[in-house]
Enzyme design. Structure first.
Site, short mmCIF file in Angstrom:
data_model
loop_
_atom_site.label_atom_id
_atom_site.label_comp_id
_atom_site.label_asym_id
_atom_site.label_seq_id
_atom_site.Cartn_x
_atom_site.Cartn_y
_atom_site.Cartn_z
N CYS A 133 -37.56 3.06 48.43
CA CYS A 133 -37.54 2.11 49.53
C CYS A 133 -36.42 1.07 49.40
CB CYS A 133 -38.90 1.44 49.69
SG CYS A 133 -39.50 0.63 48.20
N HIS A 134 -35.91 0.91 48.19
CA HIS A 134 -34.80 -0.03 47.99
C HIS A 134 -33.53 0.44 48.70
CE1 HIS A 134 -34.40 2.92 44.71
NE2 HIS A 134 -33.10 2.68 44.79
#
Length: 152
Positions: A118-119
């Site tokens: 998700c980063h």
């Protein structure tokens, strides 16, 4: 079952059972006995931080999430190492182009960060949010960018 490992972003706690990883977090957890799957997760995360792994091959359990959240995280898992997409691009990828805020909400509750990267999702005008803070997001993106550049 929960184990942990030391990493450049702090102590990471990995929870799971014999069938799947259920959580990867920086939030402290009580450690218990390990399983072969948790040992493999530690090995793969260490390889990731050493720049030797770009894709994880670990089963994760997302069945506590809504279908929309699962769809967002599945799309997020396709973002290549060292690359980013915007919240809007992820929304379009899942067929819901007006859902960029909802995409951000789904990413915020990602139970298996790093494994589901998700980063790698950013705002169109900035780094965007991140559940563990912008400095952790920046470190992960910088690590991947440095590894990408060193492999050229």
């Amino acid at each position: 079952m929960t184990v942990s490992l030391s990493s450049p972003i702090g102590r990471i706690y990995i929870t799971g059972d014999t069938g799947a990883i259920t959580e990867v977090t920086l939030s402290e957890r009580r450690e218990t006995a390990s399983t072969p799957l948790l040992d493999e997760a530690v090995r793969q995360l260490n390889e990731y931080f050493a720049g030797e792994r770009r894709v994880f091959s670990l089963p994760v359990r997302l069945d506590t999430l809504t279908q929309f959240q699962q769809k967002v995280l599945s799309a997020c898992a396709t973002i290549p190492y060292g690359k980013t997409m915007t919240y809007g691009e992820v929304a379009r990828l899942i067929g819901n182009p007006k859902a960029s805020r909802a995409v951000g909400g789904a990413l915020h509750i990602n139970p298996c960060f790093i494994i589901i990267p998700c980063h790698r999702v950013v705002s169109s005008s900035s780094l965007g949010g991140f559940g563990f803070g912008p400095e952790v997001k920046e470190k992960l993106l910088s690590l991947e960018k440095a590894q990408e550049e060193s492999s050229l």
